[in-house]
Design a protein around this motif. Structure first.
Motif, mmCIF file in Angstrom:
data_model
loop_
_atom_site.group_PDB
_atom_site.id
_atom_site.type_symbol
_atom_site.label_atom_id
_atom_site.label_comp_id
_atom_site.label_asym_id
_atom_site.label_seq_id
_atom_site.Cartn_x
_atom_site.Cartn_y
_atom_site.Cartn_z
ATOM 1 N N PHE A 64 0.845 -1.189 0.000
ATOM 2 C CA PHE A 64 0.000 0.000 0.000
ATOM 3 C C PHE A 64 0.883 1.244 0.000
ATOM 4 C CE2 PHE A 64 -3.057 -3.081 1.006
ATOM 5 C CZ PHE A 64 -4.326 -2.540 0.999
ATOM 6 N N SER A 65 0.429 2.281 -0.700
ATOM 7 C CA SER A 65 1.085 3.590 -0.654
ATOM 8 C C SER A 65 0.531 4.366 0.529
ATOM 9 C CB SER A 65 0.813 4.389 -1.933
ATOM 10 O OG SER A 65 1.386 3.748 -3.034
ATOM 11 N N THR A 66 1.333 5.265 1.060
ATOM 12 C CA THR A 66 0.901 6.098 2.178
ATOM 13 C C THR A 66 0.860 7.552 1.760
ATOM 14 O OG1 THR A 66 3.200 6.151 2.948
ATOM 15 C CG2 THR A 66 1.737 4.541 3.982
ATOM 16 N N VAL A 67 -0.079 8.265 2.356
ATOM 17 C CA VAL A 67 -0.219 9.693 2.116
ATOM 18 C C VAL A 67 -0.535 10.365 3.450
ATOM 19 C CG1 VAL A 67 -2.690 9.549 1.534
ATOM 20 C CG2 VAL A 67 -1.315 11.457 0.656
ATOM 21 N N ALA A 68 -0.034 11.582 3.630
ATOM 22 C CA ALA A 68 -0.273 12.323 4.867
ATOM 23 C C ALA A 68 -0.118 13.813 4.608
ATOM 24 C CB ALA A 68 0.707 11.878 5.956
ATOM 25 N N LEU A 69 -0.561 14.572 5.577
ATOM 26 C CA LEU A 69 -0.411 16.028 5.547
ATOM 27 C C LEU A 69 0.634 16.445 6.575
ATOM 28 C CD1 LEU A 69 -4.193 16.847 5.429
ATOM 29 C CD2 LEU A 69 -2.547 17.621 3.711
ATOM 30 N N MET A 70 1.318 17.541 6.287
ATOM 31 C CA MET A 70 2.246 18.142 7.237
ATOM 32 C C MET A 70 1.951 19.628 7.314
ATOM 33 S SD MET A 70 6.397 18.336 7.305
ATOM 34 C CE MET A 70 7.209 18.913 8.805
ATOM 35 N N ARG A 71 1.857 20.118 8.516
ATOM 36 C CA ARG A 71 1.555 21.529 8.743
ATOM 37 C C ARG A 71 2.856 22.304 8.957
ATOM 38 N NH1 ARG A 71 -3.683 22.785 12.291
ATOM 39 N NH2 ARG A 71 -3.986 24.947 11.675
ATOM 40 N N GLU A 86 -1.050 23.579 4.262
ATOM 41 C CA GLU A 86 -1.362 24.901 3.725
ATOM 42 C C GLU A 86 -1.689 24.841 2.231
ATOM 43 O OE1 GLU A 86 0.584 25.109 7.509
ATOM 44 O OE2 GLU A 86 1.239 24.104 5.684
ATOM 45 N N ASN A 87 -1.413 23.719 1.588
ATOM 46 C CA ASN A 87 -1.758 23.527 0.181
ATOM 47 C C ASN A 87 -2.788 22.397 0.061
ATOM 48 O OD1 ASN A 87 -1.821 23.734 -2.567
ATOM 49 N ND2 ASN A 87 0.215 22.911 -2.909
ATOM 50 N N PHE A 88 -3.830 22.520 0.880
ATOM 51 C CA PHE A 88 -4.874 21.503 0.959
ATOM 52 C C PHE A 88 -5.508 21.182 -0.397
ATOM 53 C CE2 PHE A 88 -8.542 19.436 3.012
ATOM 54 C CZ PHE A 88 -7.893 18.775 4.039
ATOM 55 N N PRO A 89 -5.714 22.166 -1.284
ATOM 56 C CA PRO A 89 -6.317 21.846 -2.581
ATOM 57 C C PRO A 89 -5.530 20.802 -3.382
ATOM 58 C CG PRO A 89 -6.479 24.191 -2.192
ATOM 59 C CD PRO A 89 -5.609 23.640 -1.095
ATOM 60 N N SER A 90 -4.203 20.828 -3.316
ATOM 61 C CA SER A 90 -3.406 19.816 -4.027
ATOM 62 C C SER A 90 -3.619 18.434 -3.435
ATOM 63 C CB SER A 90 -1.916 20.158 -3.959
ATOM 64 O OG SER A 90 -1.643 21.304 -4.709
ATOM 65 N N PHE A 91 -3.732 18.370 -2.123
ATOM 66 C CA PHE A 91 -4.004 17.099 -1.441
ATOM 67 C C PHE A 91 -5.366 16.559 -1.872
ATOM 68 C CE2 PHE A 91 -5.971 15.187 2.445
ATOM 69 C CZ PHE A 91 -5.244 14.007 2.456
ATOM 70 N N ILE A 92 -6.379 17.415 -1.890
ATOM 71 C CA ILE A 92 -7.725 17.000 -2.303
ATOM 72 C C ILE A 92 -7.716 16.528 -3.753
ATOM 73 C CG2 ILE A 92 -10.107 17.782 -2.673
ATOM 74 C CD1 ILE A 92 -9.206 17.349 0.278
ATOM 75 N N GLU A 93 -7.028 17.258 -4.605
ATOM 76 C CA GLU A 93 -6.937 16.866 -6.021
ATOM 77 C C GLU A 93 -6.296 15.479 -6.161
ATOM 78 O OE1 GLU A 93 -4.460 18.477 -9.816
ATOM 79 O OE2 GLU A 93 -5.573 19.992 -8.675
ATOM 80 N N TYR A 94 -5.258 15.235 -5.400
ATOM 81 C CA TYR A 94 -4.606 13.921 -5.413
ATOM 82 C C TYR A 94 -5.584 12.825 -4.981
ATOM 83 C CZ TYR A 94 -1.610 10.081 -3.841
ATOM 84 O OH TYR A 94 -1.050 8.849 -3.633
ATOM 85 N N LEU A 95 -6.300 13.065 -3.882
ATOM 86 C CA LEU A 95 -7.268 12.070 -3.416
ATOM 87 C C LEU A 95 -8.391 11.857 -4.424
ATOM 88 C CD1 LEU A 95 -7.645 12.906 0.384
ATOM 89 C CD2 LEU A 95 -6.420 10.988 -0.657
ATOM 90 N N GLU A 96 -8.872 12.941 -5.028
ATOM 91 C CA GLU A 96 -9.931 12.805 -6.035
ATOM 92 C C GLU A 96 -9.462 11.939 -7.194
ATOM 93 O OE1 GLU A 96 -12.530 16.892 -5.402
ATOM 94 O OE2 GLU A 96 -10.860 16.929 -6.819
ATOM 95 N N ASP A 97 -8.202 12.134 -7.620
ATOM 96 C CA ASP A 97 -7.659 11.298 -8.701
ATOM 97 C C ASP A 97 -7.560 9.836 -8.267
ATOM 98 O OD1 ASP A 97 -7.442 13.506 -10.353
ATOM 99 O OD2 ASP A 97 -5.278 13.756 -10.056
ATOM 100 N N CYS A 98 -7.082 9.608 -7.054
ATOM 101 C CA CYS A 98 -6.923 8.235 -6.555
ATOM 102 C C CYS A 98 -8.263 7.533 -6.362
ATOM 103 C CB CYS A 98 -6.177 8.233 -5.219
ATOM 104 S SG CYS A 98 -4.428 8.630 -5.340
#
Length: 194
Positions: free
Chosen positions: A64-71, A140-152
């Protein structure tokens, strides 16, 4: 932590980096959502690599690939401070009576401060030796994270705004912030690499 079985994707819930909102929005899409207790909800990359990842990879027939956010590190500590103020009534182990953010930051910057305060460091959550979370997005770049999840996940997503801590004074004098930033050097370096 959210596990998306078909996509072979795991969202690791970095504390104080929007994980509650992400889990709230995506729980129904996940194959498994581990939200309690906190040590399981906030399983770090080390725990995932040693225990969870091998097990689910064996069951699913592949890693499995992992994804996370960092503030941003100082902002992350500000969020912890606000959380502790709000949570003070329910958490007698971390009394915050008359503790300013400057004092909180100073305590964190001391040797052993992150572990003594029960907060840790983001880099310890996201990195295990030479291994790190596969995809780390800046909070702080939440839209890129959302875009990645939407693609996945193959769908449009809307994130709720929940678990928002109270607004309080979290100002630091420049010298205080510089001391804190030096103490958070490993987190700062990781954040700058994203």
């Amino acid at each position: 932590m959210l596990i998306f079985w078909d996509q072979k994707l795991v969202f690791l819930a970095t504390p104080k980096a929007g994980s509650t909102a992400v889990e709230s929005a995506l729980e129904s899409l996940a194959s498994a959502a581990i939200q309690r207790p906190a040590p399981l909800k906030h399983a770090d990359i080390r725990t995932f690599r040693r225990h969870i990842g091998p097990w689910i990879g064996e069951q699913a027939g592949g890693a499995f690939s992992t994804v996370a956010l960092m503030r941003e590190p100082v902002d992350w500590l500000r969020s912890w401070y606000r959380f502790r103020l709000r949570d003070d009534l329910d958490g007698p182990l971390h009394q915050m009576n008359d503790v300013s953010f400057a004092q909180f930051a100073s305590d964190y910057a001391q040797d052993g401060g992150p572990s003594r305060m029960g907060i840790g460091r983001q880099c310890d959550f996201l990195i295990d030796g030479e291994h790190r979370v596969d995809r780390i997005f800046r909070y702080e770049n939440f839209p890129s994270f959302i875009e990645y999840l939407e693609d996945c996940l193959g769908c449009a997503l809307e994130m709720p705004r929940i678990n928002v801590p109270p607004s309080v004074d979290v100002h630091l004098e420049p010298q205080q912030e510089e001391v804190l930033r030096r103490a958070m050097a490993a987190d700062m370096a990781l954040y700058q690499s994203l």
